[in-house]
Scaffold this motif. Sequence first.
Motif: not given
Length: 489
Positions: A37-41, A44-46, A53-54, A234-235
């Motif tokens: 659901n999120e980029l970055g593996g 990523g972040k949530f 949170f990283q 993540a940014s």
Amino acid sequence: MTILYDVIIVGTGFGGITASALLAKKGYRTLTLEAANELGGCAGKFERQSFRFQAGATLGMGFEEGGVFSQLFRQLDTSPPPVHLLHTVMDVHVSKRTIRYYQQKERWFDEIAKQFPRDSAAIIRFFEEMFSLADTMLSFVYKRPIIPPKTVTHTFHVMQKVDRKLISATPFLFQSVAKRLQHYGIRDETFIAFLNGQLVDSVQTTVERCPALLGAVALSIFHRGAFYVEGGLASVVHALAERYKQLGGELIMREKVVSIRKQHHWLVTTNRKQTYEAKHVVFNGSVHSIFSILDDSIKRTFSIREEKEKQRPAWGAFTIYIGTDDDLQTDSLYHQFIVDATKPMSEGNQFLLSVSAPFDRQMAPFGKRSITISTHTDPLRWWNRDAYDKEKNMLAERILQRVHDTFPLTNIHVQLIGTPVTFSRFTHRALGKVGGYIPNGALSLLSTYSPKTNVEGLWLCGDTVFPGAGSISCALSGWIVADAIDVKK
């Protein structure tokens, strides 16, 4: 009518999103698929209850002038997210001592003299050697060679990038960091524990097994520039992804690749029963995760053997995520804890804590802070369902007690725990293994995997191929792949 893409990129970690953006900039028709659901593996972040949170406790590197991310964003004609140079990289709490790790070399040497007066001259000479070796290594790595070379052309290109300084560093290829410490007569237990903590967090191993050249890069990188990135790493991924889409690249989220096979072209099938066709496929993930999706005909000819990869050691991450009030009794944003200098740097004996800056509203509301804590753990120990909750709570309690002893956390609003099982679920890495492979000695650099496979048109990037783990290395691996594919145009 089926679309024939030039390149399909699997995964949006730093390697994948870098390759995607650069290839789109070069005019290639690209499709990038992300299972989550999120980029970055792992970068990523949530978000929970207004806190971000990283995924891992980490800081920014490579944004200094001439750094990898400065060069990358300039190449893409766009700007990185706001970053802030850290004059204090982190506070390192070893047993009952606190070592302040300064970014500026001169201030760091003053701290060495203060903390280790008896051995300070030898330690400073050791660091000067590490910095010199790192200059040599990075001047080569930043030229983005394909290592190990797979063709005569690649070999020729590598040789063109070798200079006299690199040749003069060849003897260090056969030495560990421990050998260099022995050379300088450095035996201080606390200092070696400090080094072990830094090396485990950056290259996954300690002085005894860390190649000297790899250790040199790891021990110098913060002194080139350590940064707080607003919104977390993540940014950076999101900024690259946004630029990728502006350049015409296609990105589909929540589409997990379940099969990669080859007929006339590459065919990539997803869990949505969609099949996409391309001339090249770039797999951005750990090598040990690729076998479950490779067609048997490809695996039979693949030079990397599945059984060998299953046995190759790698770490997992145990993480604690906390949303708390902004009343922390510390001015440092990053802290490393080493509870017992004589014990292994894992399972809560060594952990890294990152706290959001008080001004960063992307990470936490006004008057609140977001904290991520991460320790290395054996990923295999977390798959016993009966013992899972007990082990998780015991390790979390042990880590949090050490944190509370240093600066108490009050009014906690959110507390979550992640294990390798969590990472496997959300990042789709086999057994939740993260951070690349664990170096096993001075010659580990010679066993690295190339981003180019022996199967034409199949490429690898990420933390298990050259140049290794970390945001900078992963981005470089994606850049190497983009360069190599462009040459074949």
